[in-house]
Design an enzyme around this catalytic site. Structure first.
Site: not given
Lengths: 310, 310
Positions: B207-208, B210, B238
């Site tokens: 996620g945030e 990487g 996706d």
């Protein structure tokens, strides 16, 4: 090469992790910072305080690493600051079991005369007024003042913390602390708010997720090296800060571009720190090990996309 | 250039975030994957199923992006898969409010004849047996089969999931899912265990924080671009996978070195996806925007330490 003066705790730690536990061992923010900076063979002085119970061998160890310890006050009839903590299974959270301030309660830092003109000052995690007193003792404005702090001071001494934040060029802080200090969830917005409090450079440490360096609208991301196992996270943040400051002192270049390298060095050294209990890995760290791991960092992050504007 | 075939949902989403909410809008894994891959102007086919309620304008939109939609079955008297979710304030967690499988319950994917020899197959998040059926329809073994999946299938169809994992070259999975699949907290150890299940390449999305790409003992870390604001995270994973596969298809090079670039492209495109609700940003994304952001990624991660072995 610049001179580096560090203020922070020199202490006893007792640590429990899922992998085992220690008795009282060498610890403290300034210890980890000093050991990390010693990798760069720069002139470093540690300003701190210990009690008469602090073993001479620990002081000798710091001296062997070419750290100037004339600023470490020894209170013969006092006891050394002691912290004990237990890490949870995920190693990202811990409980503090014991905090005995001891001599630290009356710590009045004295910067050695030779270091009052140091170009780089690193204020390790301590009460903000103690940090401020070090800045005030400098005979000239340092080229770079770096502040490390934590949520404890945001809870207990926020006004004083703001005074020292206003005086420094760089702050190193973890992600949750950046959010607490600013009330902003987005680290980009939080960094901008912290810029407006004073520091031109903001380093946000994200533990296993690496670290971000902000300067105006520029940002640099140093990942943490993915590790098989984190054995003991104690001192990783201080080691990061010590590597950061040590590299800047060695290269005598405090530009944003060079700070990127400093962040990479900080991350590299922190990746060693967590491999053993306390300072054990840092004490025995060889420059060839650091060289190898820097190569790993390059492989970890560097890519070759050729940008074609089409 | 390689051909790319994608299987996954084409769906309606209704999304609520702290910034607002939508009615039923265009969504689905294959939609986000196809839109991301379309940035590379490669021959891409989407294999999916929708109901008679699915607007022609959405299908036209995919066609305008040069996506082959002959593999999207339209069940005239059926309804399209519908998902509705609400994000919490931190945007990292969400509650599913509604899941209506509708036509997806009887989805029997049919790969278009022209794409049975596609070099790259991307199995978007779906029941593992549906994913497996696509692989079985290929007339020759693809050069690269990529699997995206999620914890839902680990909970409900683990044996089937292992069957498809065994058949693919690359798996993309998030950090918590990698831990669930392997029972290992360390992502390095988790990746090694997943290697032993089949995939030579393991991409762990954080996620945030990487994404990590693992191949044997090699690892590459692509950070996420630090954003002021994440508006809607739906489809980011996706989009990452679609950018990854699209870049590999365009360059026709599935080496580890080139996969590093593919991960950077995936992260770059995902950083756009979250800027608006649903597919809105991806639909209007221009190549010059992508170019600019890739430059930001370079500045974000590239450093200049000259390694001297001393």
């Amino acid at each position: 090469m610049s001179k580096l003066v560090v203020v922070g705790t020199v202490a006893f730690d007792a640590i429990e992790t899922p992998f085992g536990k220690t008795d009282k061992i060498l610890g403290g923010a300034a210890t980890f910072i000093g050991l990390a900076a010693s990798q760069f063979e720069v002139d470093t002085a540690v300003v701190s305080i210990v009690g008469g119970d602090f073993p001479k061998e620990y002081l000798d160890l710091l001296e062997e690493k070419n750290i100037d310890i004339s600023g470490i006050e020894i209170v013969k009839d006092g006891k050394t600051f002691f912290w004990s903590g237990k890490y949870h299974n995920d190693m990202n959270t811990r409980d503090t079991l014991v905090t005995e301030l001891n001599t630290l309660a009356d710590f009045n830092p004295k910067v050695p005369e030779d270091y009052k003109d140091a170009e780089i000052v690193l204020l390790g995690n301590l009460h903000p007024l103690v940090q401020l007193s070090v800045l005030e003792q400098m005979s000239k404005k340092p080229k770079l003042a770096i502040l490390d702090t934590m949520n404890f001071w945001m809870d207990s001494a926020l006004d004083d913390l703001h005074k020292v934040i206003k005086q420094v060029d760089v702050i190193t802080i973890n992600d949750e602390e950046a959010r607490q200090l600013t009330g902003e969830y987005s680290l980009v917005v939080a960094a901008r708010k912290i810029h407006s409090m004073g520091p031109k450079y903001v380093v946000i440490k994200k533990g296993e997720h690496g670290a971000l360096l902000f300067h105006d609208d520029n940002v640099f991301y140093a990942p943490a090296l993915p590790l098989e196992e984190v054995f003991d996270p104690t001192g990783a943040g201080d080691t990061f800060a010590g590597g950061f400051a040590g590299y800047l002192a060695k290269t005598d270049d405090v530009s944003f571009e060079n700070m990127k390298n400093a962040v990479i060095y900080g991350s590299t050294l922190a990746s060693f720190c967590v491999e053993k209990f306390g300072t054990e890995r840092m004490v025995n760290l060889k420059s060839k090990d650091v060289f190898k791991r820097l190569q790993q960092f390059k492989q970890l992050t560097q890519f070759e996309i050729v940008l074609e504007n089409n």
